[in-house]
Design a protein around this motif. Structure first.
Motif, PDB file in Angstrom:
ATOM      1  N   SER A  44       0.860  -1.064   0.141  1.00 51.17           N
ATOM      2  CA  SER A  44       0.135   0.091  -0.179  1.00 51.17           C
ATOM      3  C   SER A  44       0.929   1.391   0.039  1.00 51.17           C
ATOM      4  O   SER A  44       0.475   2.214  -0.694  1.00 51.17           O
ATOM      5  CB  SER A  44      -1.036  -0.062   1.277  1.00 51.17           C
ATOM      6  OG  SER A  44      -0.111   0.070   2.255  1.00 51.17           O
ATOM      7  N   HIS A  45       2.126   1.207   0.485  1.00 50.01           N
ATOM      8  CA  HIS A  45       2.776   2.420   0.679  1.00 50.01           C
ATOM      9  C   HIS A  45       3.574   2.529  -0.690  1.00 50.01           C
ATOM     10  O   HIS A  45       3.618   3.565  -1.144  1.00 50.01           O
ATOM     11  CB  HIS A  45       4.020   2.270   1.782  1.00 50.01           C
ATOM     12  CG  HIS A  45       3.762   2.039   2.968  1.00 50.01           C
ATOM     13  ND1 HIS A  45       4.075   0.949   3.784  1.00 50.01           N
ATOM     14  CD2 HIS A  45       2.877   2.838   3.864  1.00 50.01           C
ATOM     15  CE1 HIS A  45       3.466   0.996   4.995  1.00 50.01           C
ATOM     16  NE2 HIS A  45       2.668   2.013   5.073  1.00 50.01           N
ATOM     17  N   PHE A  46       3.857   1.425  -1.372  1.00 47.82           N
ATOM     18  CA  PHE A  46       4.407   1.624  -2.780  1.00 47.82           C
ATOM     19  C   PHE A  46       3.119   2.197  -3.866  1.00 47.82           C
ATOM     20  O   PHE A  46       3.568   3.024  -4.450  1.00 47.82           O
ATOM     21  CB  PHE A  46       4.639   0.184  -3.242  1.00 47.82           C
ATOM     22  CG  PHE A  46       5.655   0.210  -4.462  1.00 47.82           C
ATOM     23  CD1 PHE A  46       7.025   0.629  -4.283  1.00 47.82           C
ATOM     24  CD2 PHE A  46       5.419  -0.176  -5.677  1.00 47.82           C
ATOM     25  CE1 PHE A  46       7.918   0.564  -5.425  1.00 47.82           C
ATOM     26  CE2 PHE A  46       6.035   0.000  -6.738  1.00 47.82           C
ATOM     27  CZ  PHE A  46       7.245   0.192  -6.774  1.00 47.82           C
ATOM     28  N   VAL A  47       2.164   1.749  -3.467  1.00 46.35           N
ATOM     29  CA  VAL A  47       0.905   2.174  -4.396  1.00 46.35           C
ATOM     30  C   VAL A  47       0.676   3.795  -4.271  1.00 46.35           C
ATOM     31  O   VAL A  47       0.381   4.449  -5.049  1.00 46.35           O
ATOM     32  CB  VAL A  47      -0.248   1.372  -4.181  1.00 46.35           C
ATOM     33  CG1 VAL A  47      -1.503   2.324  -4.960  1.00 46.35           C
ATOM     34  CG2 VAL A  47      -0.176   0.040  -4.630  1.00 46.35           C
ATOM     35  N   THR A  48       0.931   3.947  -2.991  1.00 48.62           N
ATOM     36  CA  THR A  48       0.662   5.662  -2.773  1.00 48.62           C
ATOM     37  C   THR A  48       1.484   6.538  -3.373  1.00 48.62           C
ATOM     38  O   THR A  48       1.519   7.529  -4.114  1.00 48.62           O
ATOM     39  CB  THR A  48       0.839   5.822  -1.161  1.00 48.62           C
ATOM     40  OG1 THR A  48      -0.179   4.954  -0.449  1.00 48.62           O
ATOM     41  CG2 THR A  48       0.574   7.268  -0.852  1.00 48.62           C
TER      42      THR A  48
END
Length: 456
Positions: A210-214
């Motif tokens: 999810s951090h990477f997607v952000t």
């Protein structure tokens, strides 16, 4: 013998007398006949003259009646034109509201309607104008004046509408400028490092997809902002955008004119993400970190840059790997002809080749985009195992697992990839979809056109 002579002379005299009498009688008869013939000829001439005079009188009367009718019609048409002009004046006085103008126009309309009523009575009573020629000229003059007045009022009305439209245009321009400023403010806030504040207290052990997607979302948003800047510059200097797009992706059928920016976006992504899978990003003279410390070093680089503006970081560390990355990507992405066309010089390239950095708005926008790509690269190598990048080729069949269509509303029935816009990523078992543009193939379009023409 003397007794015989007198008797022979007497009969001769009587015969001569009778001859003279006959001659005189014939002459008398001839004179009477001639007199009667002359009287007859004179009577016929008089009758003919009287007939001609009567015909002339009838023709004059018909001409007079025709002129009277023409005069009446001319007056009627002149009155109608006058009423039309007065009604136009009445309408013009209503917006903006002018009570005096409305009253004056109303009086003119009522007065002319009374005039029409009088003309009707004259027609019914067969009362003609004593001088129809003058009446016709006066009526034509009145009609021309009314038509001219109507055109003048229409011209004033159109001028009023033009002024109204101009004021609306000024108002809409102000609203557009206000909206543009607001959008730029929002975009600036999104592009600032503060937009990644949710990752401020992040530890390497707590990393997730999810951090990477952000970070990907912020990166794509920054890329599209830079693409819009490029397209605006191209339009302002008169570049042939169609030719540029065709040079990037030939023979692509776009669903909408605005979709051509996706081709430019794919070019920017292709250059910016090139060599993304290498730890050093293929920067010359830059050795990759030791594999044992790779995860830690990349995560430290991510934390060091994420809260700073790109311009500030470049000023503080002009020899850092990120500074080298900015130089290399700018020189590859922005062609010298493009830079010269946009700015009329090559000063930005000269400064970069000299080891310095320009501070123009164009380069600042590029540097912010490059920062997001660099942060994504650092974060990708902060995972264990590291995140990987993948790309799809033209002509591939669309897959909802690995791909996301950027023009989904227009190509729901088509499954062929025209080109990739944004690459996809893998983090363990998590797939972050690659963004693609779906389109009909050029051969299919030609075939459809040929089929429809053949059916006609």
């Amino acid at each position: 013998m003397e007794s015989v002579k007198p008797s022979s002379v007497a009969p001769r005299k009587s015969k001569l007398a009778r001859t003279f009498a006959k001659v005189l009688h014939l002459r008398a008869l001839t004179g009477i006949a001639q007199t009667e013939g002359q009287k007859k000829v004179k009577t016929e001439a008089n009758l003919k003259d009287e007939g001609n005079s009567l015909c002339r009188d009838m023709e004059a009367e018909e001409l007079q009646e025709r002129l009277a009718a023409e005069a009446l019609l001319a007056k009627v048409f002149a009155s109608i034109s006058f009423v039309k002009a007065s009604y136009a004046q009445l309408q013009f006085a209503q917006s903006p509201y002018d009570p005096d103008g409305i009253e004056a126009a109303d009086k003119l309309v009522v007065s002319e309607l009374k005039n029409l009523s009088e003309l009707k009575q004259c027609y019914l009573k067969k009362q003609s104008d004593p001088s129809p020629d003058t009446a016709i000229l006066a009526a034509e003059l009145k009609e021309l004046q009314s038509v001219n007045k109507t055109f003048e009022i229409m011209g004033k009305k159109l001028e009023s509408q033009v002024r109204l439209k101009e004021s609306e245009i000024i108002f809409l321009k102000e609203k557009l400028e206000e909206a543009t400023k607001h959008n730029r403010l929002i975009e600036k806030r999104l592009n600032q490092s503060g937009s990644l504040s949710m990752l401020e207290n992040l530890h390497v052990s707590g990393l997730s997809s999810s951090h990477f997607v952000t970070v990907i979302r912020h990166t794509v948003r920054s890329i599209r902002s830079f693409v819009r800047l490029i397209v605006d510059e191209m339009r302002s200097v008169g570049w042939d955008i169609d030719a540029s797009v065709n040079a990037i992706h030939p023979n692509i059928v776009f669903w909408k004119e605005d979709h051509k920016c996706f081709a430019i976006e794919s070019f920017v992504c292709r250059e910016m993400f090139d060599s993304f899978h290498f730890p050093s990003f293929s920067i010359p003279n830059e050795n990759p970190p030791d594999r044992n410390n790779q995860q830690k070093l990349f995560f430290e680089g991510f934390n060091e840059l994420k809260l700073m503006k790109a311009k500030e970081f470049l000023s503080e560390k002009p020899r850092s790997p990120f500074a080298k990355f900015c130089r290399i990507k700018y020189l590859r992405l922005v062609h010298p002809k493009m830079e010269y066309s946009f700015f009329g010089n090559l000063r930005q390239r000269d400064l970069l080749n000299a080891g310095e950095f320009p501070y123009t708005s164009f380069f600042t926008s590029f540097a912010e985009m490059a920062k997001r790509v660099w942060l994504l690269h650092c974060l990708a190598f902060s995972f264990e195992p590291q995140a990987s990048i993948f790309q799809v080729k033209k002509g591939c069949r669309f897959s909802e697992v690995y791909m996301e269509c950027v023009n989904d509303d227009d190509s729901s029935d088509h499954t062929q990839v025209a080109f990739a816009v944004v690459p996809g990523f893998r983090i363990g078992k998590t797939i972050i979809q690659c963004q693609v543009y779906l389109s009909q193939s050029q051969s299919k379009v030609v075939k459809e056109k040929y089929t429809s023409t053949k059916q006609r």
